[in-house]
Design an enzyme around this catalytic site. Structure first.
Site, PDB file in Angstrom:
ATOM      1  N   GLU A   1      -0.468   4.799  -0.606  1.00 53.50           N
ATOM      2  CA  GLU A   1      -1.257   6.017  -0.829  1.00 53.50           C
ATOM      3  C   GLU A   1      -0.378   7.246  -0.652  1.00 53.50           C
ATOM      4  O   GLU A   1       0.444   7.302   0.262  1.00 53.50           O
ATOM      5  CB  GLU A   1      -2.414   6.060   0.170  1.00 53.50           C
TER       6      GLU A   1
ATOM      7  N   ASP B   1      -6.430  13.021 -25.580  1.00 50.79           N
ATOM      8  CA  ASP B   1      -6.475  11.643 -25.074  1.00 50.79           C
ATOM      9  C   ASP B   1      -5.844  10.759 -26.151  1.00 50.79           C
ATOM     10  O   ASP B   1      -6.475  10.426 -27.155  1.00 50.79           O
ATOM     11  CB  ASP B   1      -7.929  11.241 -24.807  1.00 50.79           C
TER      12      ASP B   1
ATOM     13  N   TYR C   1       0.856  -1.200   0.000  1.00 52.71           N
ATOM     14  CA  TYR C   1       0.000   0.000   0.000  1.00 52.71           C
ATOM     15  C   TYR C   1       0.879   1.232   0.000  1.00 52.71           C
ATOM     16  O   TYR C   1       1.818   1.322   0.785  1.00 52.71           O
ATOM     17  CB  TYR C   1      -0.900   0.023   1.249  1.00 52.71           C
TER      18      TYR C   1
ATOM     19  N   THR D   1      -3.789   5.697 -21.983  1.00 54.25           N
ATOM     20  CA  THR D   1      -3.674   4.373 -21.390  1.00 54.25           C
ATOM     21  C   THR D   1      -2.253   3.901 -21.690  1.00 54.25           C
ATOM     22  O   THR D   1      -1.599   4.409 -22.608  1.00 54.25           O
ATOM     23  CB  THR D   1      -4.671   3.378 -22.010  1.00 54.25           C
TER      24      THR D   1
ATOM     25  N   ARG E   1      -1.841  -2.782 -18.184  1.00 57.46           N
ATOM     26  CA  ARG E   1      -3.124  -2.102 -18.149  1.00 57.46           C
ATOM     27  C   ARG E   1      -3.082  -0.993 -17.111  1.00 57.46           C
ATOM     28  O   ARG E   1      -3.039  -1.258 -15.906  1.00 57.46           O
ATOM     29  CB  ARG E   1      -4.192  -3.137 -17.779  1.00 57.46           C
TER      30      ARG E   1
ATOM     31  N   LYS F   1      -2.143   0.043 -24.792  1.00 59.06           N
ATOM     32  CA  LYS F   1      -2.521  -0.096 -26.203  1.00 59.06           C
ATOM     33  C   LYS F   1      -1.248  -0.069 -27.050  1.00 59.06           C
ATOM     34  O   LYS F   1      -0.385  -0.916 -26.846  1.00 59.06           O
ATOM     35  CB  LYS F   1      -3.559   0.953 -26.554  1.00 59.06           C
TER      36      LYS F   1
HETATM   37  C1  LIG Z   1      -9.155   2.848 -24.284  1.00 61.39           C
HETATM   38  C2  LIG Z   1      -9.487   4.284 -24.175  1.00 61.39           C
HETATM   39  C3  LIG Z   1      -9.868   4.858 -22.951  1.00 61.39           C
HETATM   40  C4  LIG Z   1     -10.198   4.061 -21.722  1.00 61.39           C
HETATM   41  O1  LIG Z   1      -9.312   3.197 -21.246  1.00 61.39           O
HETATM   42  P1  LIG Z   1      -9.729   2.045 -20.201  1.00 61.39           P
HETATM   43  O2  LIG Z   1      -8.410   1.633 -19.691  1.00 61.39           O
HETATM   44  O3  LIG Z   1     -10.441   1.014 -21.002  1.00 61.39           O
HETATM   45  O4  LIG Z   1     -10.602   2.639 -19.161  1.00 61.39           O
HETATM   46  C5  LIG Z   1     -10.072   6.225 -22.917  1.00 61.39           C
HETATM   47  N1  LIG Z   1      -9.941   6.976 -24.015  1.00 61.39           N
HETATM   48  C6  LIG Z   1      -9.615   6.462 -25.209  1.00 61.39           C
HETATM   49  C7  LIG Z   1      -9.486   7.352 -26.392  1.00 61.39           C
HETATM   50  C8  LIG Z   1      -9.390   5.092 -25.329  1.00 61.39           C
HETATM   51  O5  LIG Z   1      -9.094   4.594 -26.525  1.00 61.39           O
END
Ligand SMILES: *Cc1c(COP(=O)(O)O)cnc(C)c1O
Length: 444
Positions: A52, A195, A50, A221, A230, A224
């Site tokens: 925090e 994003d 932990y 994220t 993750r 990807k």
């Molecule tokens: C995948 C994605 C997210 C969310 O990610 P999670 O880890 O699934 O919550 C947010 N914005 C965009 C553009 C994404 O492609």
């Protein structure tokens, strides 16, 4: 493998999942195969801790090594994305985006994002997401040619004066117009958040332009195209600090204690490792190959008579438009490809004539296959196989009546199992996969 998991119900499913990943073509564009090093970190003793708070300011003792790990992850993120601030604690992309909202917006504020069926993400203001319920959400769209309608976004921004504008997408096959959105945000006094969840790997690999000079905030994220575990990160650019020098502090406070408790330290270590991997020359080659593969796949599909949204791709992703054959055919193509060992997802397309659950498009991409080492030659083959499957199922029709529809789909899926064409493609997929071994380190 999985030798410590004596729980056979879970172990068997895990083994089957590894087999599925090995013996199929993973073409969901948001997925990838992370390195053994990243997996080792994520499956490590770091899950026990932990911590925090932030490095040097933790609420529990014993965090001297966690501090090293988190500080390294932050330092690497800052260096790689060329930003002065990064927070690596968000649990995933959706919480990261929610944290951005609550660090700069109040409930009821106007926000803007790309409409969901035009390729936007749920968290950019869609009605069923917190973002669309708590804030007054205005959506911009793509034009009939599939490209983002910058003119519409400008007009909507000028009229509605949003507090925050998102540029980013989850189903968009062209480069994101960061510069244009930077100008719009500046002209109306909005924050611009880029994003880059889908394209982060392409950006750090130099295959796509970075939003760093145009956006105030960047979220991504890490699992990807970036090929990490993750998780997610929130970054602030120099432009963001010029607009609001307290932005980093506001974000830190919203992430913890505002929205989250203890960070996932095992994931933080995985992120640190993935960021190091992404800074290597190999990763530049990887990012460029993703795009080359995507272009090769797009041209193979087109040559075989399959229509694509925007007629092609600039990134890792392709959106098949099935409307020339009928409405709502995505489910048939997805299930038939699944039976053939090709994993994709059904997806809405711009101007979707059917529904989000029975959409008229297929979204697919090349990050995972490129990690396996596949190149243009393989994409050519795969494009032909996908086209054959599309042609095989294109005459199916979605039945209006719900119960009849479910029955029809059941029968359709059953028949796929014994379909000769599907079996043929399945055999070819298996043989291709065996030439590109996945996780050979993981032995039985
Ligand atoms: C995948 C994605 C997210 C969310 O990610 P999670 O880890 O699934 O919550 C947010 N914005 C965009 C553009 C994404 O492609």
């Amino acid at each position: 493998m999985f030798s410590f998991i004596s729980d056979s119900e879970i172990r068997d499913a895990m083994k089957k999942e590894l087999e599925r990943q090995r013996e199929g073509l993973e073409m969901i564009p948001s997925e990838n195969f992370t390195s053994m090093a990243v997996m080792e970190a994520v499956g490590s003793i770091l899950t026990n801790k932990y911590s925090e708070g932030y490095a040097g300011k933790r609420y529990y003792g014993g965090n001297q090594y966690i501090d090293v790990i988190e500080s390294k992850a932050i330092e690497r993120a800052k260096k790689l994305f060329k930003v002065p601030y990064a927070n690596v604690q968000p649990y995933s992309g959706s919480p990261a985006n929610t944290e951005v909202y609550f660090s700069i917006c109040s409930p009821g504020d106007v926000i803007m994002g790309l409409n969901l069926s035009d390729g936007g993400h749920l968290t950019h203001g869609w009605s069923t997401s917190i973002s669309g319920k708590v804030f007054k959400s205005i959506a911009y769209h793509v034009k009939p040619d599939g490209y983002i309608n910058i003119q519409e976004a400008r007009e909507l921004a000028e009229k509605n004066k949003p507090r925050l504008i998102w540029v980013g997408a989850t189903a968009y096959t062209r480069e994101l117009p960061f510069e244009e959105f930077g100008e719009i945000a500046d002209d109306v006094g909005a924050y611009l958040a880029a994003d880059i969840s889908h394209v982060a790997g392409l950006i750090v690999g130099g295959a796509h332009k970075s939003p760093v000079d145009y956006a105030h905030i960047i979220t991504t994220t890490t699992h990807k195209t970036l090929r990490g575990p993750r998780g997610a990160m929130i970054m602030v650019t120099n432009k963001g600090i010029e607009k609001d020098k307290d932005l980093p502090e506001k974000i830190d406070k919203i992430v913890f204690p505002g929205m989250q408790g203890g960070p996932h330290d095992h994931v933080t270590a995985g992120i640190a490792i993935a960021l190091d991997e992404a800074s290597k020359p190999d990763f530049t080659l990887y990012a460029r190959q993703i795009v080359k593969n995507s272009r090769a796949l797009a041209s193979s599909l087109k040559q075989n008579g399959v229509k694509l949204v925007t007629d092609g791709t600039d990134n890792h992703m392709i959106l098949i438009d099935l409307t020339p054959f009928g409405k709502g055919l995505g489910v048939f193509v997805q299930d038939a490809l699944d039976a053939a060992g090709i994993t994709v997802n059904k997806n809405t397309i711009p101007g979707e004539p059917s529904s989000p659950f029975y959409p008229s498009g297929i979204r697919l991409g090349t990050p995972a296959l490129t990690t396996r080492g596949m190149k243009e030659k393989e994409m050519d083959l795969i494009g032909a196989w996908i086209s054959e499957i599309v042609k095989l199922v294109k005459n199916n029709r979605l039945i209006e009546n719900k119960e009849e529809r479910v029955e029809y789909l059941k029968k359709f899926r059953l028949e796929l199992q014994s379909n000769t064409k599907v079996k043929q493609v399945r055999e070819q997929v298996l043989s291709l996969c065996s030439k590109f071994p996945l996780y050979p380190e993981l032995k039985d």
